[in-house]
Design a protein around this motif. Structure first.
Motif, PDB file in Angstrom:
ATOM      1  N   HIS A  27       0.807  -1.220   0.000  1.00  0.00           N
ATOM      2  CA  HIS A  27       0.000   0.000   0.000  1.00  0.00           C
ATOM      3  C   HIS A  27       0.843   1.274   0.000  1.00  0.00           C
ATOM      4  O   HIS A  27       0.352   2.338   0.367  1.00  0.00           O
ATOM      5  CB  HIS A  27      -0.928  -0.005   1.216  1.00  0.00           C
ATOM      6  CG  HIS A  27      -1.842  -1.190   1.265  1.00  0.00           C
ATOM      7  ND1 HIS A  27      -2.600  -1.594   0.191  1.00  0.00           N
ATOM      8  CD2 HIS A  27      -2.105  -2.081   2.264  1.00  0.00           C
ATOM      9  CE1 HIS A  27      -3.291  -2.678   0.509  1.00  0.00           C
ATOM     10  NE2 HIS A  27      -3.005  -2.991   1.762  1.00  0.00           N
ATOM     11  N   VAL A  91      -0.951  -1.158   7.855  1.00  0.00           N
ATOM     12  CA  VAL A  91      -1.504  -0.020   7.122  1.00  0.00           C
ATOM     13  C   VAL A  91      -2.627  -0.497   6.213  1.00  0.00           C
ATOM     14  O   VAL A  91      -2.839  -1.702   6.029  1.00  0.00           O
ATOM     15  CB  VAL A  91      -0.410   0.708   6.322  1.00  0.00           C
ATOM     16  CG1 VAL A  91       0.714   1.166   7.248  1.00  0.00           C
ATOM     17  CG2 VAL A  91       0.147  -0.172   5.208  1.00  0.00           C
ATOM     18  N   THR A  92      -3.355   0.452   5.646  1.00  0.00           N
ATOM     19  CA  THR A  92      -4.515   0.140   4.815  1.00  0.00           C
ATOM     20  C   THR A  92      -4.376   0.834   3.461  1.00  0.00           C
ATOM     21  O   THR A  92      -3.581   1.764   3.312  1.00  0.00           O
ATOM     22  CB  THR A  92      -5.807   0.608   5.500  1.00  0.00           C
ATOM     23  OG1 THR A  92      -5.737   2.034   5.711  1.00  0.00           O
ATOM     24  CG2 THR A  92      -5.997  -0.082   6.848  1.00  0.00           C
ATOM     25  N   TRP A  95      -3.517   4.926   2.672  1.00  0.00           N
ATOM     26  CA  TRP A  95      -3.225   5.507   3.991  1.00  0.00           C
ATOM     27  C   TRP A  95      -2.307   6.717   3.912  1.00  0.00           C
ATOM     28  O   TRP A  95      -2.304   7.553   4.814  1.00  0.00           O
ATOM     29  CB  TRP A  95      -2.607   4.452   4.906  1.00  0.00           C
ATOM     30  CG  TRP A  95      -1.212   4.021   4.524  1.00  0.00           C
ATOM     31  CD1 TRP A  95      -0.869   3.279   3.425  1.00  0.00           C
ATOM     32  CD2 TRP A  95       0.009   4.280   5.219  1.00  0.00           C
ATOM     33  NE1 TRP A  95       0.495   3.061   3.389  1.00  0.00           N
ATOM     34  CE2 TRP A  95       1.064   3.659   4.479  1.00  0.00           C
ATOM     35  CE3 TRP A  95       0.325   4.953   6.396  1.00  0.00           C
ATOM     36  CZ2 TRP A  95       2.387   3.712   4.883  1.00  0.00           C
ATOM     37  CZ3 TRP A  95       1.654   4.998   6.795  1.00  0.00           C
ATOM     38  CH2 TRP A  95       2.662   4.396   6.056  1.00  0.00           C
ATOM     39  N   PRO A 114      -2.402   9.729  11.308  1.00  0.00           N
ATOM     40  CA  PRO A 114      -3.695   9.195  10.888  1.00  0.00           C
ATOM     41  C   PRO A 114      -4.499   8.698  12.085  1.00  0.00           C
ATOM     42  O   PRO A 114      -4.050   8.790  13.236  1.00  0.00           O
ATOM     43  CB  PRO A 114      -3.292   8.036   9.991  1.00  0.00           C
ATOM     44  CG  PRO A 114      -2.035   7.527  10.626  1.00  0.00           C
ATOM     45  CD  PRO A 114      -1.314   8.757  11.148  1.00  0.00           C
ATOM     46  N   CYS A 171       2.826   6.158  14.206  1.00  0.00           N
ATOM     47  CA  CYS A 171       2.695   6.455  12.779  1.00  0.00           C
ATOM     48  C   CYS A 171       2.723   7.977  12.644  1.00  0.00           C
ATOM     49  O   CYS A 171       1.670   8.626  12.688  1.00  0.00           O
ATOM     50  CB  CYS A 171       1.410   5.863  12.212  1.00  0.00           C
ATOM     51  SG  CYS A 171       1.250   6.077  10.431  1.00  0.00           S
ATOM     52  N   SER A 215      -7.370   8.697   7.053  1.00  0.00           N
ATOM     53  CA  SER A 215      -6.384   7.633   6.884  1.00  0.00           C
ATOM     54  C   SER A 215      -6.413   6.797   8.153  1.00  0.00           C
ATOM     55  O   SER A 215      -6.484   7.346   9.258  1.00  0.00           O
ATOM     56  CB  SER A 215      -4.988   8.237   6.674  1.00  0.00           C
ATOM     57  OG  SER A 215      -3.988   7.244   6.798  1.00  0.00           O
ATOM     58  N   THR A 216      -6.357   5.469   8.003  1.00  0.00           N
ATOM     59  CA  THR A 216      -6.460   4.582   9.162  1.00  0.00           C
ATOM     60  C   THR A 216      -5.361   3.531   9.133  1.00  0.00           C
ATOM     61  O   THR A 216      -5.077   2.942   8.089  1.00  0.00           O
ATOM     62  CB  THR A 216      -7.829   3.868   9.183  1.00  0.00           C
ATOM     63  OG1 THR A 216      -8.873   4.838   9.229  1.00  0.00           O
ATOM     64  CG2 THR A 216      -7.950   2.956  10.393  1.00  0.00           C
ATOM     65  N   VAL A 217      -4.743   3.307  10.291  1.00  0.00           N
ATOM     66  CA  VAL A 217      -3.811   2.197  10.464  1.00  0.00           C
ATOM     67  C   VAL A 217      -4.177   1.464  11.748  1.00  0.00           C
ATOM     68  O   VAL A 217      -4.907   1.992  12.594  1.00  0.00           O
ATOM     69  CB  VAL A 217      -2.338   2.675  10.518  1.00  0.00           C
ATOM     70  CG1 VAL A 217      -1.964   3.423   9.238  1.00  0.00           C
ATOM     71  CG2 VAL A 217      -2.070   3.545  11.735  1.00  0.00           C
TER      72      VAL A 217
END
Length: 344
Positions: A27, A91-92, A95, A114, A171, A215-217
């Motif tokens: 990603h 992570v996605t 992100w 994030p 992060c 944004s997401t982790v």
């Protein structure tokens, strides 16, 4: 898009690299991925050379902790933005882009994080960062989405962009020029709270610290030192005192330190009640270690008229006495110009 370098600091985290590095590579197309290795003894460097030769490996001769390790690594990496990523983070897709797009809207935004969810409880925010960090006037950090050990479920309440006091080192997106302008992390911290100290110093220089909820982790947490580790207790208490001494205005510095002496003593009693004597001794050692550093720290103090936006209530009192266990329940008593808590 500006040049982005994703930098993972590894210390005996081979199991996390095996599990989470593939998601980072999948990603993060178009961006350099680095692993700075803090003298691991678990075979991590050899595994990386064999399995992921596309990753830039930067070995360190000794374990310099989070602060010293990143300082060393980032002196060798050229980029517009650094993404400091823990090895235990998944992570996605997408992100990176929302955070970098936000950073590029304003050069005064030095740092952004994030949304941090818990890997083992993915419906909830994670302890170390959640939806952006704050600090009360006594030096106790807390987050949108997390007060002490109470974690909120993510129901979209923090799907926004907001100014915060600190961003998590799990992060951390940071503008390279700003990082080097303030000479990076304070290596004396070794680990824990160095990112809060960095953010505080950047605020004192007029920069903004922000959170981007688009944004997401997912963070495991406690990958290097477990939450109950006395070594972690020592570092947290000592580093908190160092941070307060360095960054508070002179008129509040010793008053706050003395108040913390009392409150940390109370915290020790709570550890005694559970039989956690190594943690009690860690708090005592933390205070004496800090007092021994005061002459050195005093020589480095710089006069500043800027006062960073602390939360001018005690989050300890609100949580343990007034039973305010969720961020939206906190009284909205922030300094002028600082974002207020969202309404419940």
């Amino acid at each position: 898009m500006s040049q982005v370098a994703i930098v993972i600091l590894n210390y005996n985290g081979k199991q996390y690299l095996e599990k989470f590095l593939p998601s980072v590579l999948a990603h993060s197309s178009g961006h350099e991925v680095w692993v700075a290795d803090n003298a691991s003894t678990d075979g991590s460097p050899d595994w990386l050379r064999t399995r992921h030769p596309e990753v830039h490996l930067l070995p360190l001769a000794t374990n310099q902790g989070y602060a010293g390790g990143y300082n060393y690594a980032l002196r060798s990496i050229r980029a517009d933005y650094y993404v400091l990523l823990n090895s235990d983070v998944e992570v996605t897709p997408g992100w990176i882009e929302p955070v970098i797009a936000h950073l590029e809207t304003d050069e005064q935004v030095a740092v952004c994080q994030p949304k941090i969810r818990a890997y083992h409880l993915p419906t909830h925010f994670e302890y170390a960062g959640a939806a952006g960090g704050y600090m009360d006037y006594l030096g106790y950090p807390f987050c949108r989405g997390r007060l002490f050990d109470t974690l909120e479920a993510d129901q979209g309440q923090y799907d926004d962009i907001a100014d915060v006091f600190w961003a998590t080192g799990a992060c951390l997106f940071v503008r390279a020029g700003a990082f080097h302008e303030v000479k990076g992390f304070d290596a004396r911290f070794f680990a824990h709270m160095e990112e809060i100290d960095l953010c505080w110093r950047l605020l004192n220089q007029g920069y903004r610290i922000t959170y981007c909820g688009f944004s997401t982790v997912y963070h495991v947490g406690g990958g290097t030192l477990h939450k109950s580790n006395p070594r972690k207790t020592f570092l947290n208490y000592r580093n908190n005192l160092i941070m307060l001494y360095k960054n508070l205005p002179s008129g509040r510095r010793w008053k706050t330190i003395l108040m913390r002496l009392v409150l940390d003593g109370t915290s020790s009693v709570r550890f005694m009640a559970t039989g956690a004597w190594p943690d009690v001794w860690a708090i005592v050692r933390a205070h004496f270690a800090f007092y021994g550093m005061v002459p050195e720290l005093s020589k480095e103090l710089k006069r500043s008229t800027y006062r960073a936006p602390l939360y001018y209530r005690s989050v300890v009192w609100e949580y343990f006495v007034n039973k305010k266990h969720l961020f939206p329940e906190l009284p909205q008593l922030y300094r002028k110009g600082f974002p207020k808590a969202p309404k419940s």
